[in-house]
Design a protein around this motif. Sequence first.
Motif, PDB file in Angstrom:
ATOM      1  N   ALA A  47       0.824  -1.207   0.000  1.00 37.48           N
ATOM      2  CA  ALA A  47       0.000   0.000   0.000  1.00 37.48           C
ATOM      3  C   ALA A  47       0.857   1.255   0.000  1.00 37.48           C
ATOM      4  CB  ALA A  47      -0.909   0.002   1.225  1.00 37.48           C
ATOM      5  N   ARG A  48       0.350   2.309  -0.631  1.00 41.17           N
ATOM      6  CA  ARG A  48       1.021   3.612  -0.597  1.00 41.17           C
ATOM      7  C   ARG A  48       0.787   4.329   0.718  1.00 41.17           C
ATOM      8  NH1 ARG A  48       0.003   6.606  -6.421  1.00 41.17           N
ATOM      9  NH2 ARG A  48       1.139   5.126  -7.745  1.00 41.17           N
ATOM     10  N   VAL A  49      -0.408   4.144   1.277  1.00 42.59           N
ATOM     11  CA  VAL A  49      -0.783   4.764   2.547  1.00 42.59           C
ATOM     12  C   VAL A  49      -1.493   3.712   3.388  1.00 42.59           C
ATOM     13  CG1 VAL A  49      -1.995   6.674   3.671  1.00 42.59           C
ATOM     14  CG2 VAL A  49      -1.152   6.958   1.333  1.00 42.59           C
ATOM     15  N   VAL A  50      -1.238   3.708   4.692  1.00 43.18           N
ATOM     16  CA  VAL A  50      -1.853   2.733   5.583  1.00 43.18           C
ATOM     17  C   VAL A  50      -2.627   3.462   6.682  1.00 43.18           C
ATOM     18  CG1 VAL A  50      -1.434   0.899   7.269  1.00 43.18           C
ATOM     19  CG2 VAL A  50      -0.118   0.970   5.141  1.00 43.18           C
ATOM     20  N   ILE A  51      -3.889   3.086   6.832  1.00 42.85           N
ATOM     21  CA  ILE A  51      -4.705   3.546   7.953  1.00 42.85           C
ATOM     22  C   ILE A  51      -4.748   2.413   8.963  1.00 42.85           C
ATOM     23  CG2 ILE A  51      -7.007   4.259   8.684  1.00 42.85           C
ATOM     24  CD1 ILE A  51      -7.440   5.374   5.853  1.00 42.85           C
ATOM     25  N   ALA A  52      -4.250   2.669  10.170  1.00 48.77           N
ATOM     26  CA  ALA A  52      -4.222   1.650  11.221  1.00 48.77           C
ATOM     27  C   ALA A  52      -5.297   1.969  12.251  1.00 48.77           C
ATOM     28  CB  ALA A  52      -2.848   1.615  11.880  1.00 48.77           C
ATOM     29  N   VAL A  53      -6.157   0.995  12.527  1.00 47.58           N
ATOM     30  CA  VAL A  53      -7.308   1.207  13.403  1.00 47.58           C
ATOM     31  C   VAL A  53      -7.196   0.271  14.601  1.00 47.58           C
ATOM     32  CG1 VAL A  53      -9.828   1.282  13.515  1.00 47.58           C
ATOM     33  CG2 VAL A  53      -8.667   1.725  11.332  1.00 47.58           C
ATOM     34  N   ALA A  54      -7.148   0.854  15.811  1.00 49.34           N
ATOM     35  CA  ALA A  54      -6.984   0.009  16.992  1.00 49.34           C
ATOM     36  C   ALA A  54      -7.524   0.706  18.232  1.00 49.34           C
ATOM     37  CB  ALA A  54      -5.504  -0.344  17.200  1.00 49.34           C
ATOM     38  N   GLY A  55      -8.048  -0.097  19.146  1.00 49.95           N
ATOM     39  CA  GLY A  55      -8.461   0.387  20.451  1.00 49.95           C
ATOM     40  C   GLY A  55      -7.539  -0.169  21.520  1.00 49.95           C
ATOM     41  N   MET A  56      -8.086  -0.415  22.712  1.00 49.50           N
ATOM     42  CA  MET A  56      -7.303  -0.932  23.839  1.00 49.50           C
ATOM     43  C   MET A  56      -6.071  -0.062  24.075  1.00 49.50           C
ATOM     44  SD  MET A  56      -9.237  -3.450  24.789  1.00 49.50           S
ATOM     45  CE  MET A  56      -8.273  -4.520  25.819  1.00 49.50           C
ATOM     46  N   GLU A  57      -4.865  -0.642  24.000  1.00 48.65           N
ATOM     47  CA  GLU A  57      -3.642   0.132  24.227  1.00 48.65           C
ATOM     48  C   GLU A  57      -3.057   0.710  22.940  1.00 48.65           C
ATOM     49  OE1 GLU A  57      -1.873  -3.651  22.817  1.00 48.65           O
ATOM     50  OE2 GLU A  57      -3.724  -2.951  23.696  1.00 48.65           O
ATOM     51  N   GLY A  58      -3.640   0.396  21.772  1.00 51.47           N
ATOM     52  CA  GLY A  58      -3.201   0.984  20.514  1.00 51.47           C
ATOM     53  C   GLY A  58      -1.800   0.583  20.100  1.00 51.47           C
ATOM     54  N   ALA A  59      -1.342  -0.596  20.511  1.00 52.82           N
ATOM     55  CA  ALA A  59       0.031  -1.010  20.205  1.00 52.82           C
ATOM     56  C   ALA A  59       0.262  -1.196  18.710  1.00 52.82           C
ATOM     57  CB  ALA A  59       0.357  -2.305  20.948  1.00 52.82           C
ATOM     58  N   LEU A  60      -0.801  -1.466  17.966  1.00 52.61           N
ATOM     59  CA  LEU A  60      -0.659  -1.703  16.530  1.00 52.61           C
ATOM     60  C   LEU A  60       0.024  -0.540  15.816  1.00 52.61           C
ATOM     61  CD1 LEU A  60      -1.378  -3.482  14.026  1.00 52.61           C
ATOM     62  CD2 LEU A  60      -3.508  -2.181  13.881  1.00 52.61           C
ATOM     63  N   PHE A  61      -0.228   0.672  16.256  1.00 53.53           N
ATOM     64  CA  PHE A  61       0.294   1.848  15.560  1.00 53.53           C
ATOM     65  C   PHE A  61       1.826   1.834  15.501  1.00 53.53           C
ATOM     66  CE2 PHE A  61      -3.534   3.773  17.896  1.00 53.53           C
ATOM     67  CZ  PHE A  61      -4.417   3.330  16.923  1.00 53.53           C
ATOM     68  N   SER A  62       2.459   1.675  16.642  1.00 57.40           N
ATOM     69  CA  SER A  62       3.920   1.706  16.703  1.00 57.40           C
ATOM     70  C   SER A  62       4.534   0.470  16.045  1.00 57.40           C
ATOM     71  CB  SER A  62       4.401   1.805  18.149  1.00 57.40           C
ATOM     72  OG  SER A  62       4.098   3.062  18.697  1.00 57.40           O
TER      73      SER A  62
END
Length: 233
Positions: A142-157
Amino acid sequence: MSRDGTPRMDWDRGARTGLPEAVYAEVKTVPQLVAILEDAAARDKALLFTRMEVAQFADLPAEWRARLDHDALSRTAILGTPPALPDVADIAVVAAGLADMPVVGEAVRTLAFCGVRANVIADVGVAGLWRLMERLEDIRAARVVIAVAGMEGALFSVLAGLIAAPVIAVPTSVGRGVAADGHVALHSALASCAPGVVSVNIDNGFGAAQAALRIRTQIEAARLCRDLEGTSG
Protein backbone atom coordinates in the motif's frame (compact mmCIF):
# COMPACT_ATOMS: atom_id res chain seq x y z
CA MET A 1 -25.56 25.42 9.30
CA SER A 2 -27.03 28.90 9.59
CA ARG A 3 -28.13 30.43 12.89
CA ASP A 4 -31.76 29.54 12.24
CA GLY A 5 -30.87 25.88 11.63
CA THR A 6 -31.15 26.00 7.83
CA PRO A 7 -28.40 23.87 6.20
CA ARG A 8 -25.78 25.74 4.16
CA MET A 9 -23.80 23.31 2.04
CA ASP A 10 -20.23 23.86 0.87
CA TRP A 11 -20.63 22.59 -2.69
CA ASP A 12 -17.37 24.24 -3.78
CA ARG A 13 -15.28 22.29 -1.29
CA GLY A 14 -14.17 19.72 -3.86
CA ALA A 15 -12.83 22.38 -6.23
CA ARG A 16 -11.18 24.24 -3.36
CA THR A 17 -9.58 21.35 -1.44
CA GLY A 18 -9.86 18.28 -3.63
CA LEU A 19 -12.14 16.65 -1.06
CA PRO A 20 -15.93 16.58 -1.53
CA GLU A 21 -18.54 17.96 0.84
CA ALA A 22 -19.86 15.49 3.42
CA VAL A 23 -22.55 15.70 6.09
CA TYR A 24 -22.15 14.80 9.76
CA ALA A 25 -25.65 13.46 10.35
CA GLU A 26 -25.55 12.97 14.12
CA VAL A 27 -27.92 15.29 16.04
CA LYS A 28 -29.36 16.72 12.82
CA THR A 29 -33.14 16.67 12.65
CA VAL A 30 -35.13 14.88 9.97
CA PRO A 31 -36.23 18.19 8.36
CA GLN A 32 -32.60 19.32 8.22
CA LEU A 33 -31.50 16.06 6.60
CA VAL A 34 -34.37 16.23 4.11
CA ALA A 35 -33.45 19.82 3.21
CA ILE A 36 -29.86 18.71 2.57
CA LEU A 37 -31.00 15.77 0.46
CA GLU A 38 -33.32 17.97 -1.59
CA ASP A 39 -30.51 20.48 -2.18
CA ALA A 40 -28.12 17.74 -3.30
CA ALA A 41 -30.69 16.12 -5.57
CA ALA A 42 -31.61 19.44 -7.18
CA ARG A 43 -27.93 19.98 -8.02
CA ASP A 44 -27.44 16.34 -9.08
CA LYS A 45 -24.73 15.96 -6.43
CA ALA A 46 -23.60 12.72 -4.82
CA LEU A 47 -23.31 13.14 -1.07
CA LEU A 48 -21.79 11.22 1.82
CA PHE A 49 -23.42 11.19 5.27
CA THR A 50 -21.48 10.05 8.33
CA ARG A 51 -22.77 9.02 11.76
CA MET A 52 -26.28 8.31 10.50
CA GLU A 53 -27.78 5.89 13.00
CA VAL A 54 -30.25 3.16 12.00
CA ALA A 55 -33.10 4.88 13.87
CA GLN A 56 -32.27 8.20 12.23
CA PHE A 57 -32.30 6.59 8.78
CA ALA A 58 -35.60 4.87 9.59
CA ASP A 59 -37.19 8.22 10.43
CA LEU A 60 -36.50 9.63 6.96
CA PRO A 61 -39.35 9.68 4.42
CA ALA A 62 -39.57 6.46 2.38
CA GLU A 63 -38.62 8.23 -0.86
CA TRP A 64 -35.27 9.26 0.62
CA ARG A 65 -34.61 5.91 2.29
CA ALA A 66 -35.03 4.32 -1.13
CA ARG A 67 -32.43 6.65 -2.64
CA LEU A 68 -29.83 6.28 0.09
CA ASP A 69 -27.28 3.49 0.36
CA HIS A 70 -27.18 3.20 4.14
CA ASP A 71 -24.69 0.95 5.93
CA ALA A 72 -25.70 0.23 9.51
CA LEU A 73 -22.28 -0.97 10.71
CA SER A 74 -20.33 2.11 9.60
CA ARG A 75 -23.31 4.45 10.12
CA THR A 76 -22.71 5.98 6.68
CA ALA A 77 -25.15 6.74 3.88
CA ILE A 78 -24.50 7.68 0.27
CA LEU A 79 -26.81 9.60 -2.05
CA GLY A 80 -26.13 9.14 -5.74
CA THR A 81 -23.57 7.01 -7.54
CA PRO A 82 -19.91 7.38 -6.50
CA PRO A 83 -17.13 6.90 -9.08
CA ALA A 84 -16.32 3.35 -10.17
CA LEU A 85 -13.59 1.75 -8.07
CA PRO A 86 -10.30 0.70 -9.69
CA ASP A 87 -9.29 -2.95 -9.63
CA VAL A 88 -6.18 -2.26 -7.54
CA ALA A 89 -6.21 -0.89 -3.99
CA ASP A 90 -3.33 1.40 -3.02
CA ILE A 91 -4.59 2.26 0.47
CA ALA A 92 -4.69 -0.39 3.19
CA VAL A 93 -6.98 -0.18 6.21
CA VAL A 94 -5.51 -2.40 8.93
CA ALA A 95 -7.63 -3.24 11.98
CA ALA A 96 -6.40 -4.70 15.25
CA GLY A 97 -9.71 -6.45 16.04
CA LEU A 98 -13.15 -7.13 14.67
CA ALA A 99 -14.59 -4.75 17.27
CA ASP A 100 -12.89 -1.95 15.31
CA MET A 101 -14.84 -2.71 12.12
CA PRO A 102 -17.42 0.11 12.43
CA VAL A 103 -14.58 2.64 12.24
CA VAL A 104 -12.90 0.65 9.45
CA GLY A 105 -16.18 0.72 7.55
CA GLU A 106 -16.45 4.50 7.87
CA ALA A 107 -12.96 4.89 6.43
CA VAL A 108 -13.52 2.40 3.61
CA ARG A 109 -16.88 3.89 2.62
CA THR A 110 -15.39 7.40 2.63
CA LEU A 111 -12.59 6.26 0.32
CA ALA A 112 -15.05 4.45 -1.95
CA PHE A 113 -17.21 7.59 -2.16
CA CYS A 114 -14.11 9.32 -3.56
CA GLY A 115 -13.43 6.52 -6.06
CA VAL A 116 -10.59 4.88 -4.15
CA ARG A 117 -10.52 1.17 -3.33
CA ALA A 118 -9.11 0.08 0.02
CA ASN A 119 -7.60 -3.26 0.97
CA VAL A 120 -9.05 -4.22 4.37
CA ILE A 121 -6.80 -6.33 6.57
CA ALA A 122 -8.66 -7.09 9.78
CA ASP A 123 -8.08 -8.89 13.07
CA VAL A 124 -4.29 -8.59 13.06
CA GLY A 125 -3.78 -7.12 16.55
CA VAL A 126 -0.43 -7.54 18.24
CA ALA A 127 -1.80 -9.90 20.93
CA GLY A 128 -1.16 -12.53 18.25
CA LEU A 129 1.72 -10.94 16.38
CA TRP A 130 1.90 -13.80 13.90
CA ARG A 131 -1.41 -12.61 12.41
CA LEU A 132 0.13 -9.27 11.50
CA MET A 133 3.34 -10.83 10.19
CA GLU A 134 1.34 -13.13 7.90
CA ARG A 135 -0.18 -10.11 6.15
CA LEU A 136 2.87 -7.86 6.22
CA GLU A 137 3.66 -8.10 2.50
CA ASP A 138 0.07 -7.20 1.63
CA ILE A 139 0.32 -4.15 3.88
CA ARG A 140 3.69 -3.14 2.43
CA ALA A 141 2.11 -3.01 -1.03
CA ALA A 142 0.00 0.00 0.00
CA ARG A 143 1.02 3.61 -0.60
CA VAL A 144 -0.78 4.76 2.55
CA VAL A 145 -1.85 2.73 5.58
CA ILE A 146 -4.70 3.55 7.95
CA ALA A 147 -4.22 1.65 11.22
CA VAL A 148 -7.31 1.21 13.40
CA ALA A 149 -6.98 0.01 16.99
CA GLY A 150 -8.46 0.39 20.45
CA MET A 151 -7.30 -0.93 23.84
CA GLU A 152 -3.64 0.13 24.23
CA GLY A 153 -3.20 0.98 20.51
CA ALA A 154 0.03 -1.01 20.21
CA LEU A 155 -0.66 -1.70 16.53
CA PHE A 156 0.29 1.85 15.56
CA SER A 157 3.92 1.71 16.70
CA VAL A 158 4.49 -1.91 15.71
CA LEU A 159 3.17 -1.37 12.20
CA ALA A 160 5.03 1.90 11.67
CA GLY A 161 8.26 0.16 12.63
CA LEU A 162 7.79 -2.47 9.93
CA ILE A 163 6.66 -0.58 6.81
CA ALA A 164 7.76 2.43 4.76
CA ALA A 165 4.33 3.84 3.89
CA PRO A 166 2.80 6.70 5.90
CA VAL A 167 0.76 5.39 8.85
CA ILE A 168 -2.40 7.22 9.93
CA ALA A 169 -3.50 6.02 13.36
CA VAL A 170 -7.18 5.87 14.24
CA PRO A 171 -7.66 5.15 17.95
CA THR A 172 -11.04 3.58 18.67
CA SER A 173 -13.23 3.60 21.74
CA VAL A 174 -12.94 -0.18 22.04
CA GLY A 175 -11.83 -1.23 25.52
CA ARG A 176 -12.76 -1.27 29.20
CA GLY A 177 -11.36 0.14 32.41
CA VAL A 178 -8.46 2.51 31.77
CA ALA A 179 -8.80 1.78 28.05
CA ALA A 180 -12.43 2.93 27.90
CA ASP A 181 -13.45 5.59 25.38
CA GLY A 182 -10.22 5.32 23.36
CA HIS A 183 -8.06 7.74 25.34
CA VAL A 184 -5.27 5.23 26.03
CA ALA A 185 -5.12 4.33 22.33
CA LEU A 186 -5.04 8.03 21.39
CA HIS A 187 -2.21 8.72 23.82
CA SER A 188 -0.36 5.69 22.46
CA ALA A 189 -0.63 7.08 18.93
CA LEU A 190 0.52 10.55 20.00
CA ALA A 191 3.41 9.18 22.08
CA SER A 192 4.53 6.56 19.54
CA CYS A 193 8.25 5.90 19.45
CA ALA A 194 7.96 4.86 15.79
CA PRO A 195 8.86 7.96 13.72
CA GLY A 196 6.25 9.45 11.45
CA VAL A 197 3.00 8.11 12.92
CA VAL A 198 0.22 10.67 12.61
CA SER A 199 -3.13 10.41 14.36
CA VAL A 200 -6.71 11.53 13.95
CA ASN A 201 -9.31 11.77 16.69
CA ILE A 202 -10.96 8.81 18.41
CA ASP A 203 -13.25 6.77 16.10
CA ASN A 204 -12.63 9.21 13.24
CA GLY A 205 -12.53 6.86 10.25
CA PHE A 206 -13.81 9.65 8.03
CA GLY A 207 -10.95 11.97 8.99
CA ALA A 208 -8.38 9.23 8.47
CA ALA A 209 -9.70 8.55 4.98
CA GLN A 210 -9.60 12.24 4.11
CA ALA A 211 -5.99 12.47 5.34
CA ALA A 212 -5.07 9.37 3.33
CA LEU A 213 -6.60 10.91 0.20
CA ARG A 214 -4.52 14.08 0.64
CA ILE A 215 -1.32 12.06 1.12
CA ARG A 216 -2.16 9.83 -1.83
CA THR A 217 -2.67 12.90 -4.04
CA GLN A 218 0.75 14.26 -3.10
CA ILE A 219 2.41 10.88 -3.72
CA GLU A 220 0.80 10.71 -7.16
CA ALA A 221 1.88 14.29 -7.96
CA ALA A 222 5.46 13.48 -6.97
CA ARG A 223 5.41 10.37 -9.16
CA LEU A 224 4.19 12.37 -12.15
CA CYS A 225 6.94 14.93 -11.61
CA ARG A 226 9.57 12.20 -11.58
CA ASP A 227 8.12 10.70 -14.76
CA LEU A 228 8.19 14.10 -16.49
CA GLU A 229 11.78 14.70 -15.39
CA GLY A 230 12.73 11.30 -16.78
CA THR A 231 11.18 11.92 -20.18
CA SER A 232 12.64 15.44 -20.47
CA GLY A 233 16.13 14.09 -19.82
